[in-house]
Design a protein around this motif. Sequence first.
Motif, PDB file in Angstrom:
ATOM      1  N   GLU A 243     120.487  70.510  78.370  1.00 27.64           N
ATOM      2  CA  GLU A 243     120.424  71.701  77.524  1.00 27.64           C
ATOM      3  C   GLU A 243     121.803  72.032  76.951  1.00 27.64           C
ATOM      4  N   GLU A 244     122.855  71.830  77.756  1.00 24.89           N
ATOM      5  CA  GLU A 244     124.218  72.032  77.260  1.00 24.89           C
ATOM      6  C   GLU A 244     124.525  71.063  76.124  1.00 24.89           C
ATOM      7  N   VAL A 245     124.163  69.797  76.330  1.00 24.10           N
ATOM      8  CA  VAL A 245     124.417  68.781  75.303  1.00 24.10           C
ATOM      9  C   VAL A 245     123.624  69.089  74.039  1.00 24.10           C
ATOM     10  N   ALA A 246     122.363  69.485  74.202  1.00 23.25           N
ATOM     11  CA  ALA A 246     121.503  69.769  73.047  1.00 23.25           C
ATOM     12  C   ALA A 246     122.046  70.929  72.212  1.00 23.25           C
ATOM     13  N   GLU A 247     122.576  71.941  72.876  1.00 23.89           N
ATOM     14  CA  GLU A 247     123.138  73.072  72.143  1.00 23.89           C
ATOM     15  C   GLU A 247     124.316  72.642  71.275  1.00 23.89           C
ATOM     16  N   ARG A 248     125.176  71.778  71.812  1.00 25.08           N
ATOM     17  CA  ARG A 248     126.308  71.289  71.030  1.00 25.08           C
ATOM     18  C   ARG A 248     125.843  70.346  69.921  1.00 25.08           C
ATOM     19  N   ALA A 249     124.827  69.553  70.211  1.00 21.87           N
ATOM     20  CA  ALA A 249     124.296  68.646  69.190  1.00 21.87           C
ATOM     21  C   ALA A 249     123.738  69.431  68.012  1.00 21.87           C
ATOM     22  N   ALA A 250     123.099  70.565  68.302  1.00 17.99           N
ATOM     23  CA  ALA A 250     122.545  71.402  67.242  1.00 17.99           C
ATOM     24  C   ALA A 250     123.643  71.946  66.336  1.00 17.99           C
ATOM     25  N   VAL A 251     124.787  72.288  66.945  1.00 16.41           N
ATOM     26  CA  VAL A 251     125.915  72.789  66.155  1.00 16.41           C
ATOM     27  C   VAL A 251     126.388  71.722  65.171  1.00 16.41           C
ATOM     28  N   HIS A 252     126.512  70.493  65.649  1.00 14.88           N
ATOM     29  CA  HIS A 252     126.962  69.396  64.779  1.00 14.88           C
ATOM     30  C   HIS A 252     125.894  69.001  63.771  1.00 14.88           C
ATOM     31  N   SER A 253     124.643  69.088  64.166  1.00 16.24           N
ATOM     32  CA  SER A 253     123.547  68.647  63.303  1.00 16.24           C
ATOM     33  C   SER A 253     123.385  69.510  62.060  1.00 16.24           C
ATOM     34  N   GLN A 254     123.584  70.834  62.213  1.00 22.18           N
ATOM     35  CA  GLN A 254     123.378  71.763  61.101  1.00 22.18           C
ATOM     36  C   GLN A 254     121.966  71.592  60.514  1.00 22.18           C
ATOM     37  N   ASN A 255     120.973  71.800  61.388  1.00 19.18           N
ATOM     38  CA  ASN A 255     119.559  71.693  60.995  1.00 19.18           C
ATOM     39  C   ASN A 255     119.186  70.299  60.506  1.00 19.18           C
ATOM     40  N   GLY A 256     119.836  69.291  61.094  1.00 19.55           N
ATOM     41  CA  GLY A 256     119.475  67.922  60.763  1.00 19.55           C
ATOM     42  C   GLY A 256     120.077  67.393  59.486  1.00 19.55           C
ATOM     43  N   GLU A 257     121.097  68.067  58.953  1.00 14.57           N
ATOM     44  CA  GLU A 257     121.666  67.659  57.665  1.00 14.57           C
ATOM     45  C   GLU A 257     122.807  66.665  57.807  1.00 14.57           C
ATOM     46  N   ASN A 258     123.432  66.584  58.977  1.00 18.96           N
ATOM     47  CA  ASN A 258     124.599  65.725  59.162  1.00 18.96           C
ATOM     48  C   ASN A 258     124.254  64.437  59.896  1.00 18.96           C
ATOM     49  N   LEU A 259     125.183  63.484  59.861  1.00 18.82           N
ATOM     50  CA  LEU A 259     125.026  62.223  60.580  1.00 18.82           C
ATOM     51  C   LEU A 259     125.462  62.437  62.024  1.00 18.82           C
ATOM     52  N   VAL A 260     124.488  62.578  62.912  1.00 15.46           N
ATOM     53  CA  VAL A 260     124.788  62.875  64.313  1.00 15.46           C
ATOM     54  C   VAL A 260     123.892  62.038  65.210  1.00 15.46           C
ATOM     55  N   ALA A 261     124.473  61.532  66.300  1.00 20.40           N
ATOM     56  CA  ALA A 261     123.706  60.803  67.310  1.00 20.40           C
ATOM     57  C   ALA A 261     124.047  61.348  68.685  1.00 20.40           C
ATOM     58  N   VAL A 262     123.033  61.510  69.519  1.00 19.54           N
ATOM     59  CA  VAL A 262     123.199  61.888  70.918  1.00 19.54           C
ATOM     60  C   VAL A 262     122.743  60.698  71.739  1.00 19.54           C
ATOM     61  N   MET A 263     123.639  60.112  72.515  1.00 19.04           N
ATOM     62  CA  MET A 263     123.308  58.849  73.172  1.00 19.04           C
ATOM     63  C   MET A 263     123.905  58.768  74.564  1.00 19.04           C
ATOM     64  N   GLY A 264     123.418  57.794  75.328  1.00 18.88           N
ATOM     65  CA  GLY A 264     123.977  57.566  76.649  1.00 18.88           C
ATOM     66  C   GLY A 264     122.910  57.293  77.679  1.00 18.88           C
ATOM     67  N   ASP A 265     123.301  57.462  78.933  1.00 20.82           N
ATOM     68  CA  ASP A 265     122.398  57.268  80.067  1.00 20.82           C
ATOM     69  C   ASP A 265     121.931  58.651  80.518  1.00 20.82           C
ATOM     70  N   PHE A 266     120.706  59.000  80.141  1.00 20.94           N
ATOM     71  CA  PHE A 266     120.158  60.321  80.454  1.00 20.94           C
ATOM     72  C   PHE A 266     119.504  60.351  81.838  1.00 20.94           C
ATOM     73  N   ASN A 267     119.317  59.180  82.428  1.00 18.44           N
ATOM     74  CA  ASN A 267     118.591  59.075  83.696  1.00 18.44           C
ATOM     75  C   ASN A 267     117.213  59.725  83.593  1.00 18.44           C
ATOM     76  N   ILE A 268     116.639  59.651  82.405  1.00 18.20           N
ATOM     77  CA  ILE A 268     115.308  60.186  82.118  1.00 18.20           C
ATOM     78  C   ILE A 268     114.544  59.122  81.329  1.00 18.20           C
TER      79      ILE A 268
END
Length: 322
Positions: free
Chosen positions: A202-227
């Motif tokens: 949830e912490e990561v998602a909140e920061r990703a939303a800031v960078h995304s700007q409603n999906g308008e920017n080039l943003v990727a969230v990646m890694g080992d989520f253990n999910i």
Amino acid sequence: MAPKGIAGIHAAATAVWLPRLSLRASNERKAPFAASPASSSTSSTELGRNRARILCQNVWNSFFAGGPERRQRLEYLREVVDHHNVDILVVQEMFSMGVGPLADQHEEKEFSMWMEDAGLRFRSNGSFLPSFGQNSGLAIYSRFPITQDAHHTFKNRRTFSAKGWQEVTVQLGDARQMTLLNTHLEHSHKPEWGQVRRTQWEEVAERAAVHSQNGENLVAVMGDFNIGERAHWQLLSTGETEYAALNSTLTKLGCFKDLFPASKLRVETMWPEPEKPPFSPDHVFVTQPLEALVVKAEVVDSCGKAGHPVSDHRGLLVEIAW
């Protein structure tokens, strides 16, 4: 009898790592490698402009639960980077270890030099190294200049760890920028730790939303989520699977889409283990503008030239073109 308590753990760790330890570098962060005037004029062909290959890889170099032959497996990873012509390498579990005033940073420092020699000479800053324990283990190496770089630790995490996420912005050229959020979440599959893992993403998602700007920017969230999407045993107290909750939140907050959904996986992202269910904890979530640039997204068998695996995880290779 084995030593007990914090003092005992400290003594045992010191005995194991003492030959490898050196005075730690200051936790004061330094700027990432920056392009010099000469390198700024490098041609687009040399920089791989108009095309970039991104490899996301857990390198299994934990001091507590990592694999054997740490350095040797990183040499295999160097061969993988060369074989796949990787332009941006995003890794998890590239751990350094702090023991009081001393630190073991051997593999991370040596691998950074290897990547610089391979042309990935821009790298993220090292994350905070605790007084005793591992840092976040997150690092990004790039052929393209890194213009912004920040590390964050999770509010809820294990003692003696600094797990969290990093936010790195890469300059692709022609004023085009891409932001990568690299993370590694809690690994335990006990119910109580599933709730901790939720607070982390949830912490990561909140920061990703800031960078995304409603999906308008080039943003990727990646890694080992253990999910894992197929990990139906990973249930939250709401009855929802962890993956469903993660995917739904990222979709709502930043219009992100998983490039590696279960329906498209030819193999699991973790190598199979006896008596353990198949598991794919690695993901790359991207915004729509970035998805539009993707020409390839595949799970690769990250092995050296002789066929030896880099890790207990396979790699996620994403190629974009613009």
